[in-house]
Design an enzyme around this catalytic site. Structure first.
Site, mmCIF file in Angstrom:
data_model
loop_
_atom_site.group_PDB
_atom_site.id
_atom_site.type_symbol
_atom_site.label_atom_id
_atom_site.label_comp_id
_atom_site.label_asym_id
_atom_site.label_seq_id
_atom_site.Cartn_x
_atom_site.Cartn_y
_atom_site.Cartn_z
ATOM 1 N N ILE A 1 -3.084 -28.267 -50.569
ATOM 2 C CA ILE A 1 -4.030 -27.507 -51.390
ATOM 3 C C ILE A 1 -5.424 -27.579 -50.770
ATOM 4 C CG2 ILE A 1 -4.950 -27.173 -53.694
ATOM 5 C CD1 ILE A 1 -1.869 -26.796 -53.372
ATOM 6 N N GLU B 1 4.476 -26.691 -53.728
ATOM 7 C CA GLU B 1 4.865 -28.053 -54.081
ATOM 8 C C GLU B 1 5.531 -28.737 -52.898
ATOM 9 O OE1 GLU B 1 5.478 -27.324 -58.882
ATOM 10 O OE2 GLU B 1 7.147 -28.120 -57.693
ATOM 11 N N HIS C 1 8.872 -27.113 -52.662
ATOM 12 C CA HIS C 1 8.976 -25.680 -52.939
ATOM 13 C C HIS C 1 7.762 -24.968 -52.367
ATOM 14 C CE1 HIS C 1 12.480 -26.177 -55.527
ATOM 15 N NE2 HIS C 1 11.870 -27.258 -55.994
ATOM 16 N N GLU D 1 0.317 -18.739 -47.040
ATOM 17 C CA GLU D 1 0.322 -17.404 -47.658
ATOM 18 C C GLU D 1 1.530 -16.587 -47.197
ATOM 19 O OE1 GLU D 1 -1.827 -17.538 -49.763
ATOM 20 O OE2 GLU D 1 -3.617 -18.526 -49.012
ATOM 21 N N THR E 1 5.280 -17.375 -44.724
ATOM 22 C CA THR E 1 5.653 -17.580 -43.335
ATOM 23 C C THR E 1 6.022 -16.251 -42.679
ATOM 24 O OG1 THR E 1 7.986 -17.893 -43.864
ATOM 25 C CG2 THR E 1 6.584 -19.862 -43.926
ATOM 26 N N GLY F 1 -3.324 -24.278 -57.092
ATOM 27 C CA GLY F 1 -2.143 -25.116 -56.977
ATOM 28 C C GLY F 1 -0.865 -24.358 -57.249
ATOM 29 N N LEU G 1 -1.915 -14.251 -54.214
ATOM 30 C CA LEU G 1 -1.577 -14.459 -52.806
ATOM 31 C C LEU G 1 -1.746 -13.183 -51.998
ATOM 32 C CD1 LEU G 1 1.589 -16.729 -53.084
ATOM 33 C CD2 LEU G 1 -0.687 -17.399 -52.314
#
Length: 401
Positions: free
Chosen positions: A180, A150, A153, A380, A382, A147, A256
């Site tokens: 998620i 958001e 965000h 992951e 843009t 997680g 990430l």
């Protein structure tokens, strides 16, 4: 001068349309064995049903699939100890390629489990956290989610609003996370939150009161995948729920980067599947009295697709060797993610033109891969974010702020 080998020389193998650059020569026997195992699993368990799963917008039996993936060592496979396979980065990449050749949703299940949730606990967790979660996750008995993103965000995680406050010896967690993967079926959620001391990660058992994960519906991409919102309303956690070995964005961003590496390989799996479908179709579909693969324009498309596909695989292999040597930089992962996903989408779109109207049918994999890759292009990081990462690395100037 030494003689130039002729095309008939026994040392020069025949041209292989499936491997025109001879990239397989770079692989070890163990690499090929890993690839073969994952390819066979995907052929047996995913390909016969994936079109129906995609059309229905669900991934039935996800817990059973996770256990099967655990049994072949595909979960957290590049991690060591705690029941993990300890495979090389190249082998993990080959697995991602084969999984995404079946469907991006299946590769996402594996990537989020291993490269995000398990990796976060493996790298930043306490020994007690590792012992509690990792063996079950490696076996597929516990599904994990991650997680960070958001509702307001995404590309700027530093602006997250999820907050964890100390209350005596406990933490109290409040906030929302969005998009998620695995959220609704997870047994543990690695959640990143602001605290008075900076951004921290928490291993949150999903049966904790106040935690819920409603599934997101009505998706036109990654339909054969569980995508959820995470909702945390006064989720009370013991002190030992926090990942002790990291504070700040370095924690989630390093996770990430590990996941993006898998995408560099995986996107080429979707591209390969679409290219193979187009190549086969072009050799058998007849128009104007002969196969369309015999026309110059179609051959030009196939040649360009093959060039970008195998360049992308070669790039992925190079990055894997750097990761195995401990020399892979985040900017290099951005290079791979930016190039390979962008080219994979273009390969799918070109393949669709070769198939004509049949290209939109789920009887062929092309449109499914194309729509899935629209999500892969965004998550992951843009395109724009990876362009700016590379732009900063090239110029030394930060365009983010």
């Amino acid at each position: 001068m030494p003689a130039t080998p002729s095309s008939a020389s026994p040392s020069v193998p025949p041209f292989d349309p499936g491997d025109p650059l001879g990239i397989d020569d770079l692989l070890t026997d163990e690499d090929r064995a890993v690839r073969g195992t994952v390819r066979q699993w995907a052929a047996d368990r995913v390909l016969p049903q994936i079109a129906q799963w995609y059309e229905d917008g669900e991934l039935p039996g996800i817990r059973e699939l996770a256990r099967e993936l655990g049994s072949i060592g595909a979960l957290g496979m590049s991690l060591t100890g705690y029941g993990c396979a300890g495979a090389s980065a190249v082998q993990y990449g080959l697995a991602c390629l084969e999984l995404e050749a079946a469907d991006s949703g299946i590769r996402s299940l594996v990537s989020v489990q291993g490269s995000l949730a398990m990796y976060a606990i493996w790298r930043f967790g306490s020994e007690e956290q590792k012992q509690r979660w990792l063996p079950g996750m490696a076996a597929g008995e516990i599904i994990g989610c991650f997680g960070l993103t958001e509702p307001d965000h995404g590309s700027d995680p530093a602006g997250m609003r999820t907050y964890a406050k100390k209350d005596g010896g406990d933490w109290v967690l409040n906030g929302r996370k969005m998009w998620i993967t695995n959220g609704s079926v997870a047994g543990v959620a690695v959640v990143w939150a602001r605290t008075d001391d900076g951004i921290r990660g928490f291993a949150v058992p999903t049966d904790t009161p106040g935690f819920s994960a409603p599934e997101i519906r009505h998706k036109w991409s990654l339909r054969a995948s569980v995508t959820s919102e995470l909702v945390m309303d006064d989720v009370r956690l013991p002190a030992d729920a926090v990942l002790p070995e990291v504070t700040g964005l370095r924690g989630p961003l390093s996770c990430l980067s590990h996941a993006r590496y898998g995408i560099v390989w995986g996107s080429m799996g979707a591209a390969r599947s679409s290219f193979e479908a187009a190549l086969d179709y072009a050799k058998h579909r007849e128009q104007f009295g002969r196969p369309i693969g015999g026309f110059q324009l179609t051959q030009a498309k196939l040649a360009d697709m093959a060039v970008e596909l195998h360049k992308g695989i070669l790039l992925a292999h190079h990055l894997g060797l750097r990761m195995d040597a401990g020399r892979l930089r985040p900017e290099q992962v951005s290079f791979g993610k930016l190039n390979n996903v962008r080219e994979a989408i273009e390969i799918c779109r070109t393949a669709r033109t070769i198939l004509g109207a049949n290209g939109i049918s789920l009887e062929y994999p092309v449109m499914r891969h194309a729509t899935n890759l629209e999500s892969v292009l965004t998550y992951e990081g843009t395109v724009e974010m990876h362009q700016l990462v590379l732009g900063k690395a090239l110029t030394g100037l930060d365009a983010f702020r």
